[in-house]
Scaffold this motif. Structure first.
Motif, PDB file in Angstrom:
ATOM      1  N   ASN A 224      47.062  85.645  92.953  1.00 14.27           N
ATOM      2  CA  ASN A 224      47.776  84.510  93.550  1.00 14.27           C
ATOM      3  C   ASN A 224      49.216  84.899  93.845  1.00 14.27           C
ATOM      4  O   ASN A 224      50.108  84.726  93.003  1.00 14.27           O
ATOM      5  N   ASP A 225      49.446  85.409  95.046  1.00 15.81           N
ATOM      6  CA  ASP A 225      50.782  85.890  95.406  1.00 15.81           C
ATOM      7  C   ASP A 225      51.837  84.789  95.321  1.00 15.81           C
ATOM      8  O   ASP A 225      52.971  85.039  94.898  1.00 15.81           O
ATOM      9  N   GLU A 226      51.462  83.591  95.733  1.00 15.07           N
ATOM     10  CA  GLU A 226      52.440  82.498  95.725  1.00 15.07           C
ATOM     11  C   GLU A 226      52.878  82.176  94.298  1.00 15.07           C
ATOM     12  O   GLU A 226      54.078  82.005  94.023  1.00 15.07           O
ATOM     13  N   ILE A 227      51.926  82.126  93.378  1.00 17.34           N
ATOM     14  CA  ILE A 227      52.258  81.842  91.974  1.00 17.34           C
ATOM     15  C   ILE A 227      53.037  83.003  91.370  1.00 17.34           C
ATOM     16  O   ILE A 227      54.007  82.805  90.630  1.00 17.34           O
ATOM     17  N   ARG A 228      52.612  84.247  91.693  1.00 17.31           N
ATOM     18  CA  ARG A 228      53.326  85.421  91.181  1.00 17.31           C
ATOM     19  C   ARG A 228      54.782  85.384  91.633  1.00 17.31           C
ATOM     20  O   ARG A 228      55.695  85.618  90.830  1.00 17.31           O
ATOM     21  N   ARG A 229      55.003  85.089  92.920  1.00 16.97           N
ATOM     22  CA  ARG A 229      56.378  85.039  93.439  1.00 16.97           C
ATOM     23  C   ARG A 229      57.174  83.927  92.751  1.00 16.97           C
ATOM     24  O   ARG A 229      58.347  84.102  92.413  1.00 16.97           O
ATOM     25  N   LYS A 230      56.528  82.802  92.527  1.00 16.46           N
ATOM     26  CA  LYS A 230      57.197  81.667  91.889  1.00 16.46           C
ATOM     27  C   LYS A 230      57.628  82.019  90.470  1.00 16.46           C
ATOM     28  O   LYS A 230      58.780  81.761  90.069  1.00 16.46           O
ATOM     29  N   ILE A 231      56.718  82.637  89.706  1.00 14.03           N
ATOM     30  CA  ILE A 231      57.043  83.005  88.322  1.00 14.03           C
ATOM     31  C   ILE A 231      58.098  84.104  88.296  1.00 14.03           C
ATOM     32  O   ILE A 231      59.058  84.049  87.527  1.00 14.03           O
ATOM     33  N   SER A 232      57.929  85.104  89.160  1.00  9.30           N
ATOM     34  CA  SER A 232      58.877  86.223  89.197  1.00  9.30           C
ATOM     35  C   SER A 232      60.267  85.759  89.608  1.00  9.30           C
ATOM     36  O   SER A 232      61.273  86.218  89.048  1.00  9.30           O
ATOM     37  N   ASN A 233      60.346  84.852  90.558  1.00  8.67           N
ATOM     38  CA  ASN A 233      61.646  84.359  91.012  1.00  8.67           C
ATOM     39  C   ASN A 233      62.297  83.425  89.997  1.00  8.67           C
ATOM     40  O   ASN A 233      63.516  83.236  90.018  1.00  8.67           O
ATOM     41  N   PHE A 234      61.481  82.844  89.111  1.00  4.40           N
ATOM     42  CA  PHE A 234      62.062  82.001  88.057  1.00  4.40           C
ATOM     43  C   PHE A 234      62.628  82.875  86.941  1.00  4.40           C
ATOM     44  O   PHE A 234      63.760  82.675  86.502  1.00  4.40           O
ATOM     45  N   TYR A 235      61.824  83.862  86.485  1.00  5.27           N
ATOM     46  CA  TYR A 235      62.287  84.775  85.430  1.00  5.27           C
ATOM     47  C   TYR A 235      62.866  86.021  86.099  1.00  5.27           C
ATOM     48  O   TYR A 235      62.177  87.014  86.298  1.00  5.27           O
ATOM     49  N   ARG A 236      64.142  85.948  86.414  1.00  5.85           N
ATOM     50  CA  ARG A 236      64.758  87.002  87.226  1.00  5.85           C
ATOM     51  C   ARG A 236      65.337  88.148  86.403  1.00  5.85           C
ATOM     52  O   ARG A 236      65.747  89.166  86.962  1.00  5.85           O
ATOM     53  N   TYR A 237      65.392  87.981  85.111  1.00  8.54           N
ATOM     54  CA  TYR A 237      65.894  89.060  84.242  1.00  8.54           C
ATOM     55  C   TYR A 237      64.926  89.199  83.070  1.00  8.54           C
ATOM     56  O   TYR A 237      64.803  88.289  82.242  1.00  8.54           O
ATOM     57  N   ILE A 238      64.246  90.325  83.026  1.00  8.12           N
ATOM     58  CA  ILE A 238      63.184  90.534  82.039  1.00  8.12           C
ATOM     59  C   ILE A 238      63.576  91.658  81.087  1.00  8.12           C
ATOM     60  O   ILE A 238      64.021  92.730  81.512  1.00  8.12           O
ATOM     61  N   MET A 239      63.414  91.394  79.789  1.00  8.16           N
ATOM     62  CA  MET A 239      63.633  92.414  78.767  1.00  8.16           C
ATOM     63  C   MET A 239      62.384  92.507  77.898  1.00  8.16           C
ATOM     64  O   MET A 239      61.841  91.475  77.489  1.00  8.16           O
TER      65      MET A 239
END
Length: 675
Positions: A224-239
């Protein structure tokens, strides 16, 4: 002509930070904490302040104006994440408490609750613990008739282990069997059938096991590219902490989460990758720069735990690793005491030396709690345990059953699970089998009627469907489940009240089922206290399933705090801990490295890292003990008897035993002292 100078209006360039990062961190730590965007790999040697670096980076990102909610910190325990965010909040302010932190599994649970329909589940799915997953595998195996096989067939726990390894190592079931269970290779097609049926069963009943959480999150992000983009754009800094302990599936999830921005920092130590048996993939940390060729690599090498002679020894152990990131640990803590190497006549002399040296250290002011004896396999401490008991030295051996995996606790949780998810067949079976007169056959019939019938749990109060022998008890059960259900959506109804209803109902069964029921009553009281911390039943069940509470966490009393115990531990259980003085015992080739590790160079290299992890636990004193010849199995008259007598091969490399240890010789003197 009048000049008009343009000022630099960049608000970040001349920002005044509340925290003086330059004073609080060393150069390498500061470099890592100041990184804002892009991929970064932090190689954090043992004792080099990895957690401190992550804490300060969280604070720095928040000070730089990054919304805390858009920062995602993934660790291997939720406790670790909470502690890091607590420390960050203490450094800066409460904003750091709004950073998203947790484990891969808890994060997956959170995302799948939100997007469950995209992977074919409803949002009220329940999560199986290991034992329940094994029970369903056994149910499926029996349904397919494999329990009637004339030839030996794998037990349910073995089958469950095979499936889990297949998922975590990202290899086919057949490959797992060939590697670890070659004697079952002829059954591989049957096991694949069981796996397919197992997956279908879970989906039909709206349940997931631990591995499913990762499987379906990865599927969600991949399909689901749309959901992936939504989650990735929300969590913009990952550790991601302890990246060397991630499996292939977790690495895939990490990369997908960072797809939209590449702001991903992974932290770990390749030299401490020792959990391949759980599916951890050493290549994840080694190949990070392959996935991100422009990744910045920072090495933390200043150690704040150990003296320099201990570090000189550990640097030499890892120096000969075939694949590694080059690093050289150093410390400001000087000492003239090198690690001590001792060869003893036999295991009992090894034990006697430890007992005497522990007593001497105790006299020198070192607490028993600050002394540890480490070993490759749990059985290697048996002789020592006897010797410690003989001399009345108290000790704790790490290991044991998790509190929430105890049978009576699982019983109580089952009532809550069926109230939350009426389709949870495993929990229905468990509570029905507690009722006198209901055996496995009848329990299965009733469970099927509840799950597959038109009336659901109302079947319990239909007197036409069951024997008078247990009819009244089923009515009581129905009433209990209904009462719990009525309070699920009511925020005013505290979870502790639901738990009290269950425990009051369950106590007669507890008394009937267990001879030591009076001891187990304390556990039910502890469970009620834990429940009092929660408002949400879903959160409570999720936490106890994803992060099982160890019984020792509930039994601590003020008196316990005053007690001292010597620590005995396998090396795997000791990772992340430290002690003033450490004994590493049974350094015989065949014990460490294990004789079972000779199948591949990768396994031998992991055994090297085990020794490195053990040695880096020591702050001041490190004792390396090689007893006389030992055996791995059988007896002297058994053809399978194997004798191992050589010192651990990793100590024989280079000039380690010549220049990096101090050798002691034990002599039994007339006054029975050891020098």
């Amino acid at each position: 002509m009048k000049e008009y100078k343009l000022k630099d209006l960049n608000p970040l360039k001349n920002r005044q930070y509340r925290i003086n990062y330059q004073e609080e961190l060393n150069t390498a730590q500061l470099h890592a904490a100041e990184i804002k965007g892009g991929p970064a790999l932090v190689i954090a040697g043992a004792g080099t302040g990895k957690t401190r670096t992550l804490v300060y980076r969280v604070a720095r990102l928040v000070e730089d104006g990054i919304p805390p909610e858009s920062i995602l910190l993934l660790t291997f325990t939720r406790k670790a994440a909470k502690e890091m965010l607590r420390r960050a909040s203490g450094l800066l302010d409460e904003r750091c408490g709004h950073v998203s932190g947790g484990t891969f599994h808890s994060f997956a649970n959170q995302m799948l609750r939100r997007y469950s329909k995209y992977v074919g589940f409803s949002e009220n799915f329940t999560i199986l613990d290991r034992k329940d997953a094994e029970d369903i595998v056994g149910l499926v195996r029996n349904r397919l008739g494999f329990f009637r096989s004339k030839k030996r067939f794998p037990q349910k726990d073995t089958i469950s282990e095979i499936f889990s390894k297949s998922i975590n190592k990202d290899i086919p079931v057949k490959n797992v069997i060939a590697e670890d269970y070659a004697h079952f290779l002829e059954n591989w097609q049957d096991l694949v059938k069981i796996e397919e049926e197992y997956l279908a069963y879970k989906k039909s009943k709206c349940i997931m096991d631990y591995d499913d959480l990762l499987i379906y999150l990865e599927q969600l992000l991949r399909e689901n590219d749309e959901i992936r983009r939504k989650i990735s754009n929300f969590y913009r800094y990952i550790m991601i902490d302890e990246f060397q302990d991630t499996n292939k599936l977790q690495a895939k999830i990490a990369y997908k989460l960072a797809d939209e921005h590449k702001n991903i920092m992974v932290v770990g130590d390749d030299s401490q990758s020792i959990y391949s048996f759980r599916g951890a993939n050493f290549k994840n940390i080694m190949d990070f720069p392959v996935h991100y060729p422009d990744a910045r690599i920072i090495k933390l090498e200043q150690n704040y735990r150990s003296t320099q002679p201990v570090l000189d020894f550990t640097n030499q152990i890892i120096k000969y690793a075939k694949e590694k990131y080059e690093k050289n640990l150093f410390s400001d803590m000087e000492s003239s005491q090198k690690p001590v190497y001792i060869e003893t006549e036999n295991e009992n002399w090894q034990s006697k030396f430890i007992v005497q040296r522990v007593l001497e250290l105790r006299e020198e002011g070192v607490a028993l709690n600050d002394i540890a004896v480490l070993f490759r396999s749990a059985w290697q401490s048996m002789d020592l345990e006897i010797e410690l008991n003989t001399h009345n030295i108290p000790f704790i051996k790490f290991g044991g059953i998790k509190f929430s995996e105890a049978a009576h606790i699982k019983d109580v949780l089952s009532y809550l699970k069926v109230a939350y998810n009426n389709m949870d067949a495993v929990s229905w079976m468990r509570i029905l089998l507690l009722i006198e007169g209901i055996g496995p056959h009848h329990a299965h019939q009733i469970t099927s009627a509840i799950i597959d019938g038109e009336n659901g749990k109302e079947f319990l109060i239909d007197e036409r469907n069951y024997s008078k022998k247990y009819g009244s008890e089923l009515k009581k059960l129905h009433k209990l489940i209904k009462e719990i259900e009525l309070t699920i959506g009511n925020r005013r109804a505290k979870l502790a009240e639901k738990m009290r209803m269950v425990t009051d109902y369950y106590k007669p069964f507890l008394k009937e089922k267990y001879d030591d029921y009076h001891k187990r009553l304390d556990d039910l009281a502890s469970l009620e206290m834990i429940a009092a911390r929660y408002e949400s039943l879903q959160e409570f069940l999720t936490d106890l399933t994803l992060e099982p509470v160890d019984e020792r966490q509930l039994k601590v009393t003020p008196e316990d705090d005053e007690d001292e115990n010597l620590i005995l531990s396998t090396i795997h259980s000791a990772k992340g801990l430290e002690w003033h003085s450490v004994f590493i015992i049974s350094l015989i080739d065949g014990y460490l490295p294990s004789s079972y590790a000779v199948r591949s160079s990768e396994e031998i290299e992991e055994e090297r890292r085990l020794l490195y992890v053990a040695a880096t636990r020591a702050a001041k004193n490190l004792y390396l003990i090689k007893p006389g010849a030992g055996r791995i199995s059988g007896n002297y008259f058994d053809p399978s008897f194997q004798r191992f007598s050589e010192v651990c091969r990793f100590l024989n490399e280079g000039d380690i035993l010549e220049n990096y240890v101090e050798k002691w010789v034990l002599k039994e003197e007339s006054n029975d002292t050891i020098n």
